[in-house]
Design an enzyme around this catalytic site. Sequence first.
Site, PDB file in Angstrom:
ATOM      1  N   GLU A   1      22.160  57.538  54.364  1.00  0.00           N
ATOM      2  CA  GLU A   1      21.481  58.296  53.309  1.00  0.00           C
ATOM      3  C   GLU A   1      22.451  58.419  52.147  1.00  0.00           C
ATOM      4  O   GLU A   1      23.565  58.931  52.310  1.00  0.00           O
ATOM      5  CB  GLU A   1      21.043  59.683  53.808  1.00  0.00           C
ATOM      6  CG  GLU A   1      19.837  59.601  54.736  1.00  0.00           C
ATOM      7  CD  GLU A   1      19.219  60.950  55.069  1.00  0.00           C
ATOM      8  OE1 GLU A   1      19.905  61.981  54.932  1.00  0.00           O
ATOM      9  OE2 GLU A   1      18.036  60.966  55.476  1.00  0.00           O
TER      10      GLU A   1
ATOM     11  N   HIS B   1      12.306  60.820  47.376  1.00  0.00           N
ATOM     12  CA  HIS B   1      12.669  60.673  48.785  1.00  0.00           C
ATOM     13  C   HIS B   1      11.733  61.482  49.679  1.00  0.00           C
ATOM     14  O   HIS B   1      11.231  60.983  50.689  1.00  0.00           O
ATOM     15  CB  HIS B   1      14.121  61.114  49.004  1.00  0.00           C
ATOM     16  CG  HIS B   1      14.538  61.130  50.448  1.00  0.00           C
ATOM     17  ND1 HIS B   1      14.694  59.970  51.189  1.00  0.00           N
ATOM     18  CD2 HIS B   1      14.802  62.158  51.291  1.00  0.00           C
ATOM     19  CE1 HIS B   1      15.052  60.291  52.429  1.00  0.00           C
ATOM     20  NE2 HIS B   1      15.121  61.609  52.519  1.00  0.00           N
TER      21      HIS B   1
ATOM     22  N   ASP C   1      25.004  60.549  54.695  1.00  0.00           N
ATOM     23  CA  ASP C   1      24.480  61.344  55.808  1.00  0.00           C
ATOM     24  C   ASP C   1      23.803  60.394  56.803  1.00  0.00           C
ATOM     25  O   ASP C   1      22.589  60.227  56.816  1.00  0.00           O
ATOM     26  CB  ASP C   1      23.478  62.365  55.251  1.00  0.00           C
ATOM     27  CG  ASP C   1      22.955  63.291  56.318  1.00  0.00           C
ATOM     28  OD1 ASP C   1      23.616  63.441  57.353  1.00  0.00           O
ATOM     29  OD2 ASP C   1      21.865  63.865  56.106  1.00  0.00           O
TER      30      ASP C   1
ATOM     31  N   GLU D   1      23.818  60.181  49.307  1.00  0.00           N
ATOM     32  CA  GLU D   1      23.794  61.564  48.824  1.00  0.00           C
ATOM     33  C   GLU D   1      25.086  61.848  48.062  1.00  0.00           C
ATOM     34  O   GLU D   1      26.048  61.097  48.128  1.00  0.00           O
ATOM     35  CB  GLU D   1      23.717  62.561  50.003  1.00  0.00           C
ATOM     36  CG  GLU D   1      22.506  62.379  50.889  1.00  0.00           C
ATOM     37  CD  GLU D   1      22.268  63.543  51.846  1.00  0.00           C
ATOM     38  OE1 GLU D   1      22.782  64.648  51.586  1.00  0.00           O
ATOM     39  OE2 GLU D   1      21.563  63.326  52.851  1.00  0.00           O
TER      40      GLU D   1
ATOM     41  N   GLN E   1      15.588  61.030  65.226  1.00  0.00           N
ATOM     42  CA  GLN E   1      15.038  62.024  64.290  1.00  0.00           C
ATOM     43  C   GLN E   1      13.517  62.153  64.432  1.00  0.00           C
ATOM     44  O   GLN E   1      12.977  63.260  64.490  1.00  0.00           O
ATOM     45  CB  GLN E   1      15.387  61.600  62.853  1.00  0.00           C
ATOM     46  CG  GLN E   1      14.920  62.566  61.768  1.00  0.00           C
ATOM     47  CD  GLN E   1      15.177  62.023  60.354  1.00  0.00           C
ATOM     48  OE1 GLN E   1      15.778  60.961  60.175  1.00  0.00           O
ATOM     49  NE2 GLN E   1      14.715  62.742  59.356  1.00  0.00           N
TER      50      GLN E   1
ATOM     51  N   THR F   1      18.996  62.816  50.333  1.00  0.00           N
ATOM     52  CA  THR F   1      18.956  61.419  49.884  1.00  0.00           C
ATOM     53  C   THR F   1      18.471  61.341  48.442  1.00  0.00           C
ATOM     54  O   THR F   1      17.475  61.967  48.086  1.00  0.00           O
ATOM     55  CB  THR F   1      18.008  60.615  50.785  1.00  0.00           C
ATOM     56  OG1 THR F   1      18.423  60.801  52.130  1.00  0.00           O
ATOM     57  CG2 THR F   1      18.031  59.149  50.436  1.00  0.00           C
TER      58      THR F   1
ATOM     59  N   TYR G   1      12.272  66.017  65.521  1.00  0.00           N
ATOM     60  CA  TYR G   1      12.354  66.897  64.339  1.00  0.00           C
ATOM     61  C   TYR G   1      11.269  67.966  64.244  1.00  0.00           C
ATOM     62  O   TYR G   1      11.401  68.908  63.456  1.00  0.00           O
ATOM     63  CB  TYR G   1      12.418  66.076  63.049  1.00  0.00           C
ATOM     64  CG  TYR G   1      11.093  65.664  62.478  1.00  0.00           C
ATOM     65  CD1 TYR G   1      10.366  64.632  63.068  1.00  0.00           C
ATOM     66  CD2 TYR G   1      10.556  66.284  61.361  1.00  0.00           C
ATOM     67  CE1 TYR G   1       9.156  64.253  62.556  1.00  0.00           C
ATOM     68  CE2 TYR G   1       9.334  65.910  60.843  1.00  0.00           C
ATOM     69  CZ  TYR G   1       8.633  64.884  61.444  1.00  0.00           C
ATOM     70  OH  TYR G   1       7.421  64.509  60.931  1.00  0.00           O
TER      71      TYR G   1
HETATM   72 MN    MN Z   1      20.463  64.040  54.499  1.00  0.00          MN
END
Ligand code: MN
Length: 426
Positions: A209, A142, A243, A211, A250, A359, A254
């Site tokens: 995501e 990922h 998530d 997870e 993002q 992820t 970020y």
């Molecule tokens: Mn995440």
Amino acid sequence: MEITANNPNRKSWLTVDVDSDFPIQNIPFGVFLTKDDIITIGTRIGDYAIDLGALHQLGYFEGIPLTDDIFLQDTLNDFIADGRKTWRLVRNRIADIFDAENHKLRDNSAHKDKVIFTMTEIEMQLPVNVGDYTDFYASKEHATNVGSLFRDPENALLPNWLHIPIGYHGRSSSIIPSGTPVRRPIGQSRPAEGTNKPGFGPSKLLDFELEMAFITTVANDLGDRIPIEEAEDYIFGLVLFNDWSARDIQGWEYVPLGPFLGKNFASTISPWIVTLDALEPFRVDNPKQVHEPLPYLKKEGKDSYDINLQVAIKPEESKETVVCNSNFKYMYWTMVQQLAHHTVNGCPVNAGDMMGSGTISGPTKDSYGSMLELSWKGQNPLKLNDGSERKFINDNDTVILRGYAKNNEVRIGFGECTGKVLPAVE
Ligand code: MN
């Protein structure tokens, strides 16, 4: 102490389908509302929800040191804080109560009426009051994929990644139980080419995501750290974790501090916490790491778990399409490495804290754990069974995460972690 609850030969007097995620060897913990609107801590066998508060009041946990109200609560935090020995005693006792050989509760209909509900009679709640939530970034595939897509394919993995379990602190306020709808978030995005004015509006690149998250018990005081050899004792169990991520928000926000509003609008969890004890038969060898980790992160053994993971997308008017099959064993950094790292600076961890894995992408294209990777940032749209295409998640789509571990003797599952995306309110 032996985990007698895990005995694969054990059968329950409650009916359990062969392919159920919840055989008597699972015994997960959750919180639910009964049909009389009473909130209680419970477990699940097959399609039956079991009221542990009622069982305790009726004396079925006699001999186990528990406070009178330990299960008459709206969260599992206090029970989790009781520690691993108590979790084991309680799971072992529940297995005995529902064992096909034990007729005590089976033959007492007055007690059964108070204790056993069908899953359709109850409503699952958030199992813990999540004090703090941390999300890691622990799948190498990922991190490599995202590094290629967001930055530079030549230097996809930043130099620190192979030395540190990278993570960030998220928001616990938006962690929600499976079934809660998710409103498409609104936010800023990168200015269109040739302009310097940011975009603003509903996210156009809404993603899931895939997870898992582990839930901790109280572990260390401020200033102390958890040695990696002990870290496992402080992990209560695991849930599936979606998530939700807005890739356009993002991508603009970020740098330099990492995820913020592109991530903290919602994260969905499956409502039953499957204990690490129940997953004991599914340990597998730790991944081979590129560099020898620093001593505080070094541990030989089987700290990884073989848990099959799946993601499906269900458009409102048609059947679901499975878009990803992955596995928890693909994680490069193990949970105990994450917990040792999290506390190496003396950061305290409490009962009910939640640690997302990041992820979980595998090595093949159909095992990527997000639409960002599956559609390669929209360049290769996915075809769904109804003929429609997806680059990211549309309004009114439901995203479904599933997970289970299986060997020749037993199947331990997590149920579903679902969320339907509702249109943004502008
Ligand atoms: Mn995440």
